[in-house]
Design an enzyme around this catalytic site. Structure first.
Site, PDB file in Angstrom:
ATOM      1  N   LYS A  72       0.811  -1.228   0.000  1.00  0.00           N
ATOM      2  CA  LYS A  72       0.000   0.000   0.000  1.00  0.00           C
ATOM      3  C   LYS A  72       0.846   1.280   0.000  1.00  0.00           C
ATOM      4  O   LYS A  72       0.466   2.263  -0.622  1.00  0.00           O
ATOM      5  CB  LYS A  72      -0.937   0.004   1.209  1.00  0.00           C
ATOM      6  CG  LYS A  72      -2.040  -1.038   1.116  1.00  0.00           C
ATOM      7  CD  LYS A  72      -2.999  -0.924   2.280  1.00  0.00           C
ATOM      8  CE  LYS A  72      -3.969  -2.090   2.289  1.00  0.00           C
ATOM      9  NZ  LYS A  72      -4.949  -1.988   3.367  1.00  0.00           N
ATOM     10  N   ASP A 108      -9.951   2.166   2.379  1.00  0.00           N
ATOM     11  CA  ASP A 108     -10.059   1.576   3.723  1.00  0.00           C
ATOM     12  C   ASP A 108     -10.800   2.539   4.669  1.00  0.00           C
ATOM     13  O   ASP A 108     -11.713   2.124   5.390  1.00  0.00           O
ATOM     14  CB  ASP A 108      -8.668   1.283   4.306  1.00  0.00           C
ATOM     15  CG  ASP A 108      -8.012   0.076   3.636  1.00  0.00           C
ATOM     16  OD1 ASP A 108      -8.735  -0.843   3.230  1.00  0.00           O
ATOM     17  OD2 ASP A 108      -6.773   0.068   3.526  1.00  0.00           O
TER      18      ASP A 108
HETATM   19  P1  NAP Z   1      -0.250  -2.801  10.820  1.00  0.00           P
HETATM   20  O1  NAP Z   1      -0.007  -1.647   9.935  1.00  0.00           O
HETATM   21  O2  NAP Z   1       0.793  -3.858  10.936  1.00  0.00           O
HETATM   22  O3  NAP Z   1      -0.552  -2.215  12.306  1.00  0.00           O
HETATM   23  C1  NAP Z   1      -0.706  -3.090  13.401  1.00  0.00           C
HETATM   24  C2  NAP Z   1      -1.216  -2.325  14.619  1.00  0.00           C
HETATM   25  O4  NAP Z   1      -1.428  -3.255  15.704  1.00  0.00           O
HETATM   26  C3  NAP Z   1      -0.215  -1.290  15.150  1.00  0.00           C
HETATM   27  O5  NAP Z   1      -0.914  -0.246  15.759  1.00  0.00           O
HETATM   28  C4  NAP Z   1       0.562  -2.122  16.173  1.00  0.00           C
HETATM   29  O6  NAP Z   1       1.205  -1.355  17.142  1.00  0.00           O
HETATM   30  C5  NAP Z   1      -0.576  -2.898  16.799  1.00  0.00           C
HETATM   31  N1  NAP Z   1      -0.131  -4.112  17.481  1.00  0.00           N
HETATM   32  C6  NAP Z   1       0.263  -5.275  16.886  1.00  0.00           C
HETATM   33  N2  NAP Z   1       0.583  -6.185  17.829  1.00  0.00           N
HETATM   34  C7  NAP Z   1       0.383  -5.562  19.031  1.00  0.00           C
HETATM   35  C8  NAP Z   1       0.546  -5.975  20.383  1.00  0.00           C
HETATM   36  N3  NAP Z   1       0.941  -7.211  20.698  1.00  0.00           N
HETATM   37  N4  NAP Z   1       0.238  -5.101  21.352  1.00  0.00           N
HETATM   38  C9  NAP Z   1      -0.179  -3.854  21.056  1.00  0.00           C
HETATM   39  N5  NAP Z   1      -0.353  -3.396  19.796  1.00  0.00           N
HETATM   40  C10 NAP Z   1      -0.069  -4.250  18.800  1.00  0.00           C
HETATM   41  O7  NAP Z   1      -1.591  -3.572  10.431  1.00  0.00           O
HETATM   42  P2  NAP Z   1      -2.929  -2.979   9.801  1.00  0.00           P
HETATM   43  O8  NAP Z   1      -2.926  -3.202   8.335  1.00  0.00           O
HETATM   44  O9  NAP Z   1      -3.142  -1.599  10.319  1.00  0.00           O
HETATM   45  O10 NAP Z   1      -4.024  -3.999  10.404  1.00  0.00           O
HETATM   46  C11 NAP Z   1      -4.383  -3.970  11.781  1.00  0.00           C
HETATM   47  C12 NAP Z   1      -5.530  -4.979  12.015  1.00  0.00           C
HETATM   48  O11 NAP Z   1      -6.674  -4.551  11.286  1.00  0.00           O
HETATM   49  C13 NAP Z   1      -5.243  -6.406  11.542  1.00  0.00           C
HETATM   50  O12 NAP Z   1      -5.807  -7.299  12.471  1.00  0.00           O
HETATM   51  C14 NAP Z   1      -5.963  -6.511  10.208  1.00  0.00           C
HETATM   52  O13 NAP Z   1      -6.396  -7.822   9.911  1.00  0.00           O
HETATM   53  C15 NAP Z   1      -7.167  -5.606  10.471  1.00  0.00           C
HETATM   54  N6  NAP Z   1      -7.693  -4.994   9.223  1.00  0.00           N
HETATM   55  C16 NAP Z   1      -9.022  -5.133   8.959  1.00  0.00           C
HETATM   56  C17 NAP Z   1      -9.559  -4.542   7.828  1.00  0.00           C
HETATM   57  C18 NAP Z   1     -11.028  -4.710   7.522  1.00  0.00           C
HETATM   58  O14 NAP Z   1     -11.438  -4.448   6.382  1.00  0.00           O
HETATM   59  N7  NAP Z   1     -11.847  -5.101   8.500  1.00  0.00           N
HETATM   60  C19 NAP Z   1      -8.746  -3.794   6.948  1.00  0.00           C
HETATM   61  C20 NAP Z   1      -7.370  -3.659   7.266  1.00  0.00           C
HETATM   62  C21 NAP Z   1      -6.862  -4.251   8.423  1.00  0.00           C
HETATM   63  P3  NAP Z   1       2.705  -0.780  16.852  1.00  0.00           P
HETATM   64  O15 NAP Z   1       2.514   0.407  15.960  1.00  0.00           O
HETATM   65  O16 NAP Z   1       3.231  -0.447  18.188  1.00  0.00           O
HETATM   66  O17 NAP Z   1       3.474  -1.901  16.183  1.00  0.00           O
END
Ligand code: NAP
Length: 284
Positions: A72, A108
């Protein structure tokens, strides 16, 4: 099923991994229902292959594509034009090719906001609390700010990422944003007291760690609060179960997935996706 002919235009997903994606099924069903001459495929393409894949798609005059992890951010450098929201989000999840001129969008955030409207959740001119500062959280926060949410309080494990989103929102929109560490439970409790919406946009609660919740003390969730989790595996996360027990309205993650797809579909085809047919088949 889409009938593929000599004039069918290609739309696809570029990411890694993509085998689990519901996007091909969702878009092909919608093309078929509306009799549109497009076909959607998923291609395993990582960041280092992205530029070459894009060159190939331009050559083949593909109508457009979606980007998922890890592409992305990189896609921003490869388009000819970026939508204002994509510029601020520093991410592109949808490309439309107008005869080889590539326009980058992010659906998104718009999909998330559209999903809230569909569920009757009104957060405009109100306060929202957001957990997370990754790609999805950034898109949601910036779109919410652009759409007229009055205040956004962002909590994240890595504080610097949350601060950057809050700074960008304060600089470029009329919304007031602030950022705290997710470990600061006193600030979280204070922020939630006057919030209309709490959104989890971290990975916490996602399988296989579905026993975890970003909020551990359910007493922080008051009945007037809408609680939304963008994690959709499992469908009902621990956070949503806790929120229900507290009498909160809850919204799961599948709606965002559906509506971001619907917004991309409209950009490529000019048609509204038959969302409720798609929802009944793939999102129940
Ligand atoms: P990303 O860019 O990798 O961001 C991950 C986020 O989760 C960051 O804020 C990270 O914190 C936090 N995190 C991960 N492990 C953690 C832990 N053990 N403790 C505390 N915070 C933690 O991923 P993303 O693309 O934003 O996706 C995030 C989630 O949203 C995923 O579960 C994904 O499947 C879901 N999602 C859903 C949709 C939908 O359409 N429903 C769309 C996109 C994503 P740090 O910044 O500190 O690493």
């Amino acid at each position: 099923m889409v009938e593929i002919t000599g004039t069918t235009q290609l739309i696809c997903l570029l990411g890694s991994p993509v085998a689990h994606s519901v996007s091909p099924a969702m878009h092909n069903m919608a093309f078929s229902l509306l009799g549109l001459d497009y076909a959607y495929l998923a291609f395993e393409v990582g960041e280092t292959q992205l530029a070459e894949a894009v060159k190939g798609l331009k050559l083949l005059n593909a109508r457009g594509w979606n980007l998922t992890m890890p592409n992305k951010t990189k896609m921003c450098e490869l388009v000819d034009e970026l939508s204002p929201a994509s510029q601020l989000m520093e991410a592109v999840n949808t490309v439309v090719s107008e005869n080889g001129v590539l326009k980058g969008y992010t659906t998104d955030g718009s999909g998330y906001m559209r999903m809230l409207r569909e569920y009757g959740v009104d957060v405009i001119h109100k306060k929202m609390v957001l957990a997370g500062a990754g790609g999805a959280a950034r898109a949601i926060a910036i779109q919410a700010a652009l759409d007229g949410v009055a205040e956004i309080v962002i909590f994240n494990r890595s504080l610097d990422k949350a601060v950057k989103i809050a700074d960008d929102i304060n600089r470029h929109t009329g919304c007031i944003a602030s950022a705290y560490s997710i470990a600061d439970t006193a600030q979280l409790s204070k922020a939630l007291e006057s919030a209309a919406l709490f959104t989890n946009a971290t990975q916490i609660g996602m399988a296989p760690r579905s026993g975890q919740s970003v909020i551990e003390d359910k007493g922080l969730l008051h009945p007037g609060l809408v609680v939304s989790d963008i994690v959709y595996n499992p469908r009902e996360t621990k956070l949503l179960k806790m929120a229900e027990e507290q009498g909160c309205k809850t919204v799961g993650g599948l709606g965002m997935l559906l509506w971001q797809g619907a917004d991309a579909f409209k950009l490529w085809t000019g048609h509204e996706m038959p969302v409720y047919d798609v929802q009944n088949k793939y999102f129940k």
